[in-house]
Design a protein around this motif. Structure first.
Motif, mmCIF file in Angstrom:
data_model
loop_
_atom_site.group_PDB
_atom_site.id
_atom_site.type_symbol
_atom_site.label_atom_id
_atom_site.label_comp_id
_atom_site.label_asym_id
_atom_site.label_seq_id
_atom_site.Cartn_x
_atom_site.Cartn_y
_atom_site.Cartn_z
ATOM 1 N N SER A 65 45.347 39.887 35.953
ATOM 2 C CA SER A 65 44.865 39.464 34.966
ATOM 3 C C SER A 65 44.228 37.557 34.458
ATOM 4 C CB SER A 65 45.400 40.261 33.130
ATOM 5 O OG SER A 65 45.860 41.642 33.242
ATOM 6 N N GLY A 79 42.889 44.907 41.200
ATOM 7 C CA GLY A 79 42.115 43.764 40.309
ATOM 8 C C GLY A 79 41.361 43.022 41.430
ATOM 9 N N ILE A 119 41.265 43.980 34.091
ATOM 10 C CA ILE A 119 42.096 44.034 34.912
ATOM 11 C C ILE A 119 43.272 44.333 34.285
ATOM 12 C CG2 ILE A 119 43.338 42.425 36.623
ATOM 13 C CD1 ILE A 119 41.221 40.635 36.991
#
Length: 288
Positions: free
Chosen positions: A119, A248, A281
């Motif tokens: 992230s 992601g 994400i």
């Protein structure tokens, strides 16, 4: 003092006099030396690239490199507090000789680290140009530092995952594998830095860092699964990890595409898209 003695320390008993036993020291010397070796080599590895940069390239290149790598170091801020908080529980589980429980615990930790590092790291990596532009506002430095930031951040994502396996081995008091890995790295990593730096400049130094982080993750993961867990693992865990990484990367590429083709002239909107990508994400990795 009365309240402390009667209320807080109500279950405390007078401590028995402890005797010094050389046997306890002998039992601890090997793990202590391994920890000193592993931590010492890790410190050397984290600074070796800078030493070679000042040797091969002009000193000004080091400033550019430090600017680029500063973003990658933010990954440590994202995942380190969790590992510190989770480590006491790791030790407790390892002390019970429950390999199955330790496997589940480490996989849980790895999933959390992936959520945090992906992230934070993927948007930092793929939006390095925008971040450096807002931060330093010097086009020549941005142009030189963006690739460094992108690659160094990616390497730190890999290193964050290898930290989970390292702490698992440390909790078991078995660091011989990591000691061996670090000994090998001392042989090949300086050569890789020098060669790649010589032919690819600052980008070469970060490529060497990515190679080092990749080797640490592959080696520590393989050793942990093969020798510590005796080859016992759940394939669904690795499928979930692979799916988190794939989703992601897909989401950050979508964010990058949207920023380039929809809002190419508005840097703050591009940064907002990067934040939205980070949030997506995080949520997606958490739900997988």
């Amino acid at each position: 003092r009365y309240w402390l003695t009667k209320k807080v320390l109500i279950n405390e008993h007078p401590a028995k006099e402890a005797k010094f036993e050389i046997k306890e020291v002998i039992n601890l010397w090997r793990i202590s030396l391994n920890m000193i070796w592993v931590n010492g080599v890790n410190i050397i590895m984290s600074q070796l690239d800078r030493l070679f940069i000042t040797t091969v390239l002009p000193i000004a290149a080091l400033g550019i490199y430090n600017i680029g790598t500063s973003g990658g170091r933010l990954i440590n801020i994202a995942f380190a507090p969790f590992l510190v908080a989770a480590y006491p529980q790791t030790i407790q589980i390892a002390a019970k000789d429950g390999i199955t429980d330790l496997y589940k615990h480490l996989m849980r930790n790895l999933k959390v680290i992936l959520i945090l590092s992906l992230s934070a790291g993927l948007p930092l990596s793929f939006f390095s140009e925008e971040i450096l532009t807002v931060w330093i506002k010097k086009p020549d430095l941005v142009s030189s530092g963006k690739d460094v930031m992108m690659l160094y951040t990616f390497g730190n994502i890999l290193l964050s995952c290898s930290s989970v396996f390292y702490l698992g081995q440390k909790a078991l008091g078995d660091l011989k594998y990591m000691s061996f890995s670090n000994a090998l790295a001392l042989l090949w990593y300086p050569v890789a830095i020098w060669f790649l730096l010589k032919y690819f400049g600052l980008k070469g130094a970060t490529l060497a860092w990515v190679l080092y982080c990749s080797s640490e993750l592959i080696f520590s993961g393989f050793v942990t699964i093969k020798y510590i867990f005796k080859g016992r693992y759940d394939s669904s865990d690795f499928f979930s990890i692979a799916l988190s990484v794939f989703s992601g990367i897909l989401l950050v590429l979508l964010a990058r595409y949207s920023a380039d083709y929809l809002y190419s002239d508005f840097i703050w909107i591009r940064l907002l898209i990067a934040l939205l990508g980070a949030a997506s994400i995080f949520v997606t990795s958490y739900l997988i």
